[in-house]
Motif scaffolding. Sequence first.
Motif, PDB file in Angstrom:
ATOM      1  N   MET B 399      28.046  48.518  30.623  1.00 48.37           N
ATOM      2  CA  MET B 399      29.863  49.000  30.658  1.00 48.37           C
ATOM      3  C   MET B 399      30.001  50.381  31.663  1.00 48.37           C
ATOM      4  O   MET B 399      30.923  49.825  32.756  1.00 48.37           O
ATOM      5  CB  MET B 399      30.473  48.979  29.491  1.00 48.37           C
ATOM      6  N   SER B 400      29.224  51.049  31.406  1.00 51.11           N
ATOM      7  CA  SER B 400      29.490  52.336  32.474  1.00 51.11           C
ATOM      8  C   SER B 400      29.254  52.060  33.990  1.00 51.11           C
ATOM      9  O   SER B 400      29.881  52.584  34.793  1.00 51.11           O
ATOM     10  CB  SER B 400      28.542  53.415  31.952  1.00 51.11           C
ATOM     11  N   VAL B 401      28.119  51.201  34.080  1.00 58.42           N
ATOM     12  CA  VAL B 401      27.437  51.152  35.489  1.00 58.42           C
ATOM     13  C   VAL B 401      28.335  49.973  35.976  1.00 58.42           C
ATOM     14  O   VAL B 401      28.875  49.960  37.305  1.00 58.42           O
ATOM     15  CB  VAL B 401      26.239  50.284  35.458  1.00 58.42           C
ATOM     16  N   LEU B 402      29.006  49.152  35.277  1.00 59.58           N
ATOM     17  CA  LEU B 402      29.891  47.947  35.526  1.00 59.58           C
ATOM     18  C   LEU B 402      31.299  48.692  35.975  1.00 59.58           C
ATOM     19  O   LEU B 402      31.717  48.427  37.285  1.00 59.58           O
ATOM     20  CB  LEU B 402      30.145  47.094  34.521  1.00 59.58           C
ATOM     21  N   LEU B 403      31.559  49.488  35.307  1.00 58.61           N
ATOM     22  CA  LEU B 403      32.977  50.420  35.672  1.00 58.61           C
ATOM     23  C   LEU B 403      32.698  51.064  36.960  1.00 58.61           C
ATOM     24  O   LEU B 403      33.784  51.430  37.645  1.00 58.61           O
ATOM     25  CB  LEU B 403      33.436  51.268  34.452  1.00 58.61           C
ATOM     26  N   LEU B 404      31.639  51.561  37.323  1.00 61.31           N
ATOM     27  CA  LEU B 404      31.407  52.381  38.572  1.00 61.31           C
ATOM     28  C   LEU B 404      31.204  51.476  39.519  1.00 61.31           C
ATOM     29  O   LEU B 404      31.707  51.779  40.926  1.00 61.31           O
ATOM     30  CB  LEU B 404      29.838  52.986  38.470  1.00 61.31           C
ATOM     31  N   THR B 405      30.972  50.147  39.324  1.00 59.99           N
ATOM     32  CA  THR B 405      30.787  49.099  40.525  1.00 59.99           C
ATOM     33  C   THR B 405      32.180  48.460  40.799  1.00 59.99           C
ATOM     34  O   THR B 405      32.393  48.399  42.016  1.00 59.99           O
ATOM     35  CB  THR B 405      29.917  48.140  40.148  1.00 59.99           C
ATOM     36  N   PHE B 406      33.158  48.214  39.848  1.00 59.06           N
ATOM     37  CA  PHE B 406      34.393  47.364  40.422  1.00 59.06           C
ATOM     38  C   PHE B 406      35.149  48.068  41.175  1.00 59.06           C
ATOM     39  O   PHE B 406      35.553  47.202  42.224  1.00 59.06           O
ATOM     40  CB  PHE B 406      34.934  46.894  38.977  1.00 59.06           C
ATOM     41  N   PRO B 407      35.487  49.316  40.921  1.00 64.80           N
ATOM     42  CA  PRO B 407      36.427  49.645  42.254  1.00 64.80           C
ATOM     43  C   PRO B 407      35.797  49.843  43.526  1.00 64.80           C
ATOM     44  O   PRO B 407      36.644  49.584  44.442  1.00 64.80           O
ATOM     45  CB  PRO B 407      36.676  51.433  41.628  1.00 64.80           C
ATOM     46  N   ILE B 408      34.782  49.856  43.696  1.00 69.07           N
ATOM     47  CA  ILE B 408      33.972  49.781  44.835  1.00 69.07           C
ATOM     48  C   ILE B 408      34.219  48.263  45.599  1.00 69.07           C
ATOM     49  O   ILE B 408      34.578  47.962  46.668  1.00 69.07           O
ATOM     50  CB  ILE B 408      32.639  50.112  45.034  1.00 69.07           C
ATOM     51  N   LEU B 409      34.012  47.077  44.462  1.00 69.27           N
ATOM     52  CA  LEU B 409      34.215  45.947  44.931  1.00 69.27           C
ATOM     53  C   LEU B 409      35.393  45.523  45.350  1.00 69.27           C
ATOM     54  O   LEU B 409      35.840  44.857  46.224  1.00 69.27           O
ATOM     55  CB  LEU B 409      33.728  44.928  43.644  1.00 69.27           C
ATOM     56  N   LEU B 410      36.527  46.218  44.714  1.00 70.57           N
ATOM     57  CA  LEU B 410      37.874  46.054  44.858  1.00 70.57           C
ATOM     58  C   LEU B 410      38.174  46.376  46.399  1.00 70.57           C
ATOM     59  O   LEU B 410      39.229  46.036  47.162  1.00 70.57           O
ATOM     60  CB  LEU B 410      38.873  46.897  43.932  1.00 70.57           C
ATOM     61  N   GLY B 411      37.207  47.338  47.185  1.00 74.50           N
ATOM     62  CA  GLY B 411      37.488  47.949  48.311  1.00 74.50           C
ATOM     63  C   GLY B 411      38.561  49.063  48.311  1.00 74.50           C
ATOM     64  O   GLY B 411      39.013  49.483  49.400  1.00 74.50           O
ATOM     65  N   ASP B 412      38.657  49.856  47.157  1.00 75.86           N
ATOM     66  CA  ASP B 412      39.540  51.010  47.041  1.00 75.86           C
ATOM     67  C   ASP B 412      38.864  52.383  47.859  1.00 75.86           C
ATOM     68  O   ASP B 412      37.826  52.571  47.791  1.00 75.86           O
ATOM     69  CB  ASP B 412      40.018  51.300  45.767  1.00 75.86           C
TER      70      ASP B 412
END
Lengths: 74, 501
Positions: B399-412
């Motif tokens: 979950m920690s690694v996923l949370l690190l990844t998603f904002p990047i996927l969002l392109g923020d």
Amino acid sequence: MKTQRILSAIIGITQAVIGLFSGVSAILLGLHIIEIKEVLTSPPEFLVIYILIIGLFSLFSIINALFLIREWRG
Amino acid sequence: MLLGNEKKLGLFSAVINGLGGAIGFEIFVLLNYAYFDLAGPSMISALFFCGIINLVTMLSYSELSAALPEVGGEYTYTKVAFGGFISFMSGCLRWLASIFGGALATLVFVDQLGVLFSVFAPSIQDLVLANTALLIIGLVIMLIILAIRGIEEATTLVVGAFLAIFLIFLFTSIGYSLTPQNVIPEVSPNSLVVFFATTAYLFPMFVGMRALIASAPQIKNPGKNVPRALLITTVVLTVVYFAVAYVSVGVIPSDIPRTAADPPLLNLAASTILGPIGAILFAIAGIFASVSSVGTAMSVQASILGGMSRDGYLPKLLEKAHRKFGTRYIAIIASSLFVVFFGTSGAVVFLGYAASFGSLLVFAIVNFSLIQLRRKQPRLERPFKAPLYPFTPIAGVVMSVLLLTFPILLGDVNAGSALISSLGMIAIVLVTYYLRMVKREVDFNRIRVAVGGICFGAGVSLIIISFIIIPNSLKIITILFGFASTVAGFFNILGSTRKID
């Protein structure tokens, strides 16, 4: 060997000056004394990333310079 | 924070410590971007999900703190589990997260001061917002003096006041018809990415409860009380945050037109429900919360730097205590300079993500430490064991690694900057560690080659970038800098490679 040491000294000192200059620039950008829009024509959102890149460049430049100066001083 | 100050705390005090660490300035700032710019009303579900993720990792924390109730928290766990570089990195990441959190708190202080003045005199609000940097420097200098003098905070009083304000807010809202729409995120790839990115952004609202871990050595019967207190604190926090966010979202629509000078979501909701009294009450609460958080962050940072200095990872100077007050004054001043630097940048969203990323990386390392300790020391006395092992720590890591990844996927762009900064800091940590710890000449030369390589690469990149994005007025200077860096890097590589051979 002597030529290499002299070259190391010159390059090391130049690199140290560049490192310090970059560090000061990062601080001035951070304190908004110089504006990113005027210098790099970039939007303000990129300010932090520029500061960090310049800061990292400054840090590694200074470390690199210290290695060369150490070699010069023997 | 006085050194060697021993007390014995019960379960209630432990819970108060956890709540005192977590309920703070974050709610005033993080909800804003999450609601108006990211997820809208589904931010409420993201908060709930934050609570679940926090709870999973807190189970690992509970096992580790009960088995190793010594001073140092995460740093101690990783030191026992892995030792060396990993513990140094976790200490540095924790310190960094605290720096970013402290810097964010200084910005909230100025923001809330502006909100307070907006009620009485809007012209003073403009003055406050125009002098953000000066106010931050003034605040930090004042808190440095207080931290060096070892002034303790009245945690119980602060937590009690906060809970009372939130309860007044919630009870008054009963008269309102709350209509939050779309609280549950849609099941589509895009909205799920936004949902997880929002969860990552809101995560710092929970991580402050690690203060409870820091006080574990002072808690009576830590084997029972620390896990219980962690669980109680997580549940109370999730319920309070969920309720406050639900009411705020219910009274303030996410599509209202906004300007930069508008108050944050929570202040807007308070003034809508309670009128000017609400606006003043919440602004004062925000000011107190942010000042208290900056003070706490300074103590935490000094404690981490002092611990790493004691273990020889950092210069002994940082461990030096003040002759009169017994506080680590050099560590306090050194950390405060970073807080001022990042605080005056004014990058609220970046700091929110950066604080979150630092904490998430530490959470992942703590979960790994639990797995490692179970393998390495199976007979270690564990008064509390994380249930469903190994799924609990593995879920924490994933979950920690996923949370690190998603904002990047969002392109923020802010998340991207925060992640690059965190990785950059890890690079600095790596170099610092080897410079401090490696003694032999051959290793010294390897470091020299590595630094030379970095400078060589940076120099070449700078020359290329100069031709692409640097304006003409600066082009010659940056090309010269790049050239000098390339030559200096080459010289270091050349000079040290021979010695390695």
